[in-house]
Structures are given as structure tokens and as C-alpha cells.
Write a protein that holds these residues in place. Sequence first.
Motif, PDB file in Angstrom:
ATOM      1  N   TYR A  29       1.524  19.101   6.109  1.00  8.77           N
ATOM      2  CA  TYR A  29       0.197  19.566   6.510  1.00  8.77           C
ATOM      3  C   TYR A  29      -0.752  18.377   6.556  1.00  8.77           C
ATOM      4  N   ARG A  30      -1.613  18.337   7.595  1.00  7.57           N
ATOM      5  CA  ARG A  30      -2.622  17.291   7.716  1.00  7.57           C
ATOM      6  C   ARG A  30      -3.923  17.914   8.190  1.00  7.57           C
ATOM      7  N   HIS A  31      -5.054  17.305   7.787  1.00  2.82           N
ATOM      8  CA  HIS A  31      -6.342  17.752   8.303  1.00  2.82           C
ATOM      9  C   HIS A  31      -6.347  17.587   9.824  1.00  2.82           C
ATOM     10  N   ALA A  32      -7.043  18.479  10.524  1.00  4.10           N
ATOM     11  CA  ALA A  32      -7.115  18.400  11.984  1.00  4.10           C
ATOM     12  C   ALA A  32      -7.928  17.186  12.421  1.00  4.10           C
ATOM     13  N   THR A  33      -8.991  16.870  11.676  1.00  7.10           N
ATOM     14  CA  THR A  33      -9.769  15.663  11.980  1.00  7.10           C
ATOM     15  C   THR A  33      -9.156  14.495  11.216  1.00  7.10           C
ATOM     16  N   PRO A  34      -9.084  13.321  11.816  1.00 10.76           N
ATOM     17  CA  PRO A  34      -8.462  12.179  11.138  1.00 10.76           C
ATOM     18  C   PRO A  34      -9.134  11.876   9.797  1.00 10.76           C
ATOM     19  N   CYS A  35      -8.344  11.642   8.803  1.00 12.80           N
ATOM     20  CA  CYS A  35      -8.848  11.291   7.478  1.00 12.80           C
ATOM     21  C   CYS A  35      -8.213   9.963   7.063  1.00 12.80           C
ATOM     22  N   PRO A  36      -8.844   9.230   6.148  1.00 14.80           N
ATOM     23  CA  PRO A  36      -8.295   7.932   5.744  1.00 14.80           C
ATOM     24  C   PRO A  36      -7.003   8.105   4.944  1.00 14.80           C
ATOM     25  N   ARG A  37      -6.093   7.178   5.127  1.00 18.38           N
ATOM     26  CA  ARG A  37      -4.844   7.195   4.362  1.00 18.38           C
ATOM     27  C   ARG A  37      -5.114   6.806   2.907  1.00 18.38           C
ATOM     28  N   VAL A  38      -4.274   7.296   2.024  1.00 17.60           N
ATOM     29  CA  VAL A  38      -4.350   6.916   0.624  1.00 17.60           C
ATOM     30  C   VAL A  38      -3.734   5.534   0.487  1.00 17.60           C
ATOM     31  N   GLN A  39      -4.408   4.649  -0.232  1.00 22.49           N
ATOM     32  CA  GLN A  39      -3.859   3.319  -0.457  1.00 22.49           C
ATOM     33  C   GLN A  39      -2.825   3.410  -1.568  1.00 22.49           C
ATOM     34  N   THR A  40      -1.610   3.009  -1.257  1.00 25.08           N
ATOM     35  CA  THR A  40      -0.546   3.040  -2.253  1.00 25.08           C
ATOM     36  C   THR A  40       0.080   1.664  -2.367  1.00 25.08           C
ATOM     37  N   GLN A  41       0.550   1.369  -3.533  1.00 21.66           N
ATOM     38  CA  GLN A  41       1.256   0.117  -3.772  1.00 21.66           C
ATOM     39  C   GLN A  41       2.626   0.503  -4.290  1.00 21.66           C
ATOM     40  N   THR A  42       3.667   0.213  -3.519  1.00 16.92           N
ATOM     41  CA  THR A  42       5.003   0.653  -3.887  1.00 16.92           C
ATOM     42  C   THR A  42       5.744  -0.336  -4.772  1.00 16.92           C
ATOM     43  N   ALA A  43       5.263  -1.553  -4.886  1.00 16.01           N
ATOM     44  CA  ALA A  43       5.919  -2.554  -5.724  1.00 16.01           C
ATOM     45  C   ALA A  43       4.842  -3.392  -6.401  1.00 16.01           C
ATOM     46  N   PRO A  44       5.178  -4.008  -7.515  1.00 15.55           N
ATOM     47  CA  PRO A  44       4.186  -4.866  -8.171  1.00 15.55           C
ATOM     48  C   PRO A  44       3.746  -6.002  -7.252  1.00 15.55           C
ATOM     49  N   LYS A  45       2.535  -6.460  -7.462  1.00 10.67           N
ATOM     50  CA  LYS A  45       2.016  -7.565  -6.672  1.00 10.67           C
ATOM     51  C   LYS A  45       2.878  -8.801  -6.930  1.00 10.67           C
ATOM     52  N   PRO A  46       3.338  -9.467  -5.876  1.00  8.28           N
ATOM     53  CA  PRO A  46       4.220 -10.618  -6.097  1.00  8.28           C
ATOM     54  C   PRO A  46       3.505 -11.741  -6.836  1.00  8.28           C
ATOM     55  N   THR A  47       4.221 -12.347  -7.733  1.00  8.60           N
ATOM     56  CA  THR A  47       3.691 -13.503  -8.461  1.00  8.60           C
ATOM     57  C   THR A  47       4.479 -14.733  -8.037  1.00  8.60           C
ATOM     58  N   ARG A  48       3.839 -15.850  -8.125  1.00  8.45           N
ATOM     59  CA  ARG A  48       4.519 -17.092  -7.742  1.00  8.45           C
ATOM     60  C   ARG A  48       5.537 -17.450  -8.814  1.00  8.45           C
ATOM     61  N   GLN A  49       6.776 -17.607  -8.391  1.00  7.85           N
ATOM     62  CA  GLN A  49       7.826 -17.966  -9.334  1.00  7.85           C
ATOM     63  C   GLN A  49       8.142 -19.442  -9.200  1.00  7.85           C
ATOM     64  N   PRO A  50       8.491 -20.068 -10.303  1.00  4.44           N
ATOM     65  CA  PRO A  50       8.833 -21.487 -10.239  1.00  4.44           C
ATOM     66  C   PRO A  50      10.094 -21.684  -9.395  1.00  4.44           C
ATOM     67  N   SER A  51      10.179 -22.818  -8.756  1.00  2.00           N
ATOM     68  CA  SER A  51      11.333 -23.134  -7.928  1.00  2.00           C
ATOM     69  C   SER A  51      12.569 -23.261  -8.806  1.00  2.00           C
TER      70      SER A  51
END
Length: 58
Positions: A32-54
Motif C-alpha cells: 500500500y502507498r499514499h496516492a500523493t507522492p510522499c518522501p521515502r524513509v531514510q534507512t541505513q542497511t549497514a554500518p557507516k564504513p570506517t577507514r581501515q588500515p592497509s
Amino acid sequence: MRCARCDELIREGEQYTTYDNPGASFAGSTVYRHATPCPRVQTQTAPKPTRQPSLRHR
């Protein structure tokens, strides 16, 4: 019912559209969706990447 796009309740009297989502290995579902466009929910499916040492040896 909840809107599949914004995850808000669809209240009585509000217009909405339905989409059948057939499933290959199960019964499927109705979306089911609203007939008028609505904003999508912001989701984060994975942790924010961190810089790993080489891992290369210097």
C-alpha cells in the motif's frame, strides 16, 4: 495499513494505491502507498564504513 514508501499510517479517508507483489516461494503480499507522492524513509542497511588500515606490508 502503513505506506510502503514513508512508513506512516494510511488513515481512513486517505487515498492510496495497491500493488500486488507476487512471491516465487511464498504467497506474496499487497503493498500500500499514499496516492500523493510522499518522501521515502531514510534507512541505513549497514554500518557507516570506517577507514581501515592497509594490510600491505611496507
